[in-house]
Scaffold this active site. Structure first.
Site, PDB file in Angstrom:
ATOM      1  N   ASP A 193     -13.903 -30.636 130.639  1.00 21.38           N
ATOM      2  CA  ASP A 193     -13.091 -30.403 132.020  1.00 21.38           C
ATOM      3  C   ASP A 193     -11.426 -29.332 131.921  1.00 21.38           C
ATOM      4  OD1 ASP A 193     -13.286 -29.768 134.732  1.00 21.38           O
ATOM      5  OD2 ASP A 193     -14.143 -31.843 134.607  1.00 21.38           O
ATOM      6  N   ASP A 214     -18.100 -27.100 141.364  1.00 17.10           N
ATOM      7  CA  ASP A 214     -19.104 -28.333 141.466  1.00 17.10           C
ATOM      8  C   ASP A 214     -20.162 -28.196 142.336  1.00 17.10           C
ATOM      9  OD1 ASP A 214     -17.195 -29.352 139.580  1.00 17.10           O
ATOM     10  OD2 ASP A 214     -17.427 -31.379 140.939  1.00 17.10           O
TER      11      ASP A 214
END
Ligand code: GAL
Length: 406
Positions: free
Chosen positions: A173, A228
């Site tokens: 990430d 997301d």
């Protein structure tokens, strides 16, 4: 003082306008021969991701609420539902699996309250089921949930830790990154993973911020092209569109990733989930399940285990299908498959039932070609079709076909 011919703000405006026009043009144009080959020049040489990865990840259904029992039960369910048999293989832990602090030697430590048996034992369990296990890290000082350390500056050490546990996949990430270049941060982890000598799939989660499709194929097996995903229609349609312009950069070894699947999480209708799954399959997106595999209903399982749809995603030619025609909310998506076949999705994104037509010239076939049309959702074949495909499609639904020239 001489004034520049074009002032900066207007230059930016012109450039953005040009980019916008280009994106629209790229977003929906008919397929042609040059679309059948990936244009990437360099590949990460780890032998993984020759087709898009398939598996499960904890985040969409269990954000920060994972534990070892859940992971073991999910591995069990992957096998008992038959999903492993149709190709889903990775069981991936997302954020929140580690203690807040490293140990005295600087190692990441699995959070004892939720992973009391440790990661090696969990990896052994998953491997014994014939599956692979993935873990999550961050190219910054802390992960996004801020409950565990990131790997910035600890790339070699953490990669070695993952390898020593038997980890097969790393999702990496982008939070708390000190503003350092993603190319540098992600390359360091890519090299560190290679240096371990263990085959570890490298999934970049940079959210598409610095156009990773243009640089990530050299260092990773997939790269997020979007922020997301959420379990709603607006989210899946916008992620599909944001991912689409990068189609030419995907191919065997490295894939565009519009984020994980929401199918089965309850926020959309069956037809909306069918559209989500069909477009992800056609676009050669990773098929990472995001629902609770322990309590799948028959409808959800019937979407996720469709071998003919999965075969489109896993086709060895590895060319990402894309939006080739758009008329308001009515869209045609298509892409070439091995054996001169073509995959087509007719997608009604509008609010009422409508008829959608794909002409052969829209989808990369010569006008004279005669094909057998396989509907991969109804599992029925219409032989000897020429010229075009036309179907009436409900709101938010789609039809998906594989066309085989005779
Ligand atoms: C986000 C990432 C999500 C999930 C989350 C965990 O940055 O895009 O997929 O991993 O962090 O906190």
């Amino acid at each position: 003082m001489t004034r520049p011919l074009i002032q900066l703000p207007s230059l930016f405006f012109c450039l953005s306008l040009f980019h916008a026009i280009l994106s629209v043009a790229v977003a929906a144009r008919p397929l042609n021969c040059s679309d059948t080959k990936p244009t990437r020049r360099s590949l990460l040489n780890n032998g993984l991701g020759l087709t898009p990865q398939m598996g499960w990840n904890s985040f969409n259904h269990f954000p920060c609420t994972l534990n070892e029992e859940l992971i073991r039960e999910t591995a069990d369910a992957m096998v008992s539902t038959g999903l492993a048999a149709v190709g889903y293989e990775y069981i991936n832990l997302d954020d929140c699996w580690a203690e807040l602090n490293r140990d005295s030697k600087g190692n990441l430590v699995p959070k004892a309250s939720i992973f009391p048996s440790g990661m090696k034992a969990l990896a052994d369990y998953v491997h014994n089921k014939g599956l692979k296990i993935g873990i999550y890290g961050d190219a910054g000082t802390q992960t996004c949930a801020k409950t565990m350390p990131g790997s910035l500056g600890y790339e070699e050490q953490d990669a070695n830790t993952f390898a020593s546990w038997g980890i097969d996949y790393l999702k990496y990430d982008n939070c708390h990154n000190n503003g350092e270049s993603p190319q540098d941060r992600y390359s360091k982890m890519s090299k560190a993973l290679l240096n371990t000598g263990r085959s570890i799939f490298f999934s970049l989660c940079e959210w598409g911020q610095e156009d990773p499709a243009t640089w990530a194929p050299a260092i990773g097996n997939s790269w997020r092209t979007t922020g997301d995903i959420k379990d709603n229609w607006q989210s899946i349609t916008s992620r599909a569109d944001q991912n689409d312009p990068w189609a030419a950069y995907a191919g065997p070894g490295g894939w565009n990733d519009p984020d994980m699947l929401e199918v089965g999480n309850g926020g959309m209708s069956t037809e909306e989930y069918r559209s989500h799954f069909s477009i992800w399959a056609l676009a050669k997106a990773p098929l990472l399940l995001g629902c609770d595999l322990r309590s799948l209903d028959d409808e959800t399982l019937g979407l996720l285990n469709n071998k003919e749809v999965i075969a489109v995603n896993q086709d060895k030619l590895g060319v990402q299908g894309k939006k080739v025609k758009k008329d308001g909310d009515l869209e045609v998506w298509a892409g070439p498959l091995s054996g001169h076949r073509v995959a087509v999705v007719l997608w009604n994104r509008g609010s009422s039932t409508a008829s959608i037509t794909a002409k052969w010239t829209d989808i990369g076939l010569k006008s004279s070609t005669v094909v057998d049309v396989r509907d991969v959702w109804t599992h029925s074949t219409i032989p000897s079709v020429s010229g075009q495909l036309k179907a009436t499609i409900d709101s938010h639904a789609c039809k998906m076909y594989v066309l085989t020239p005779q």
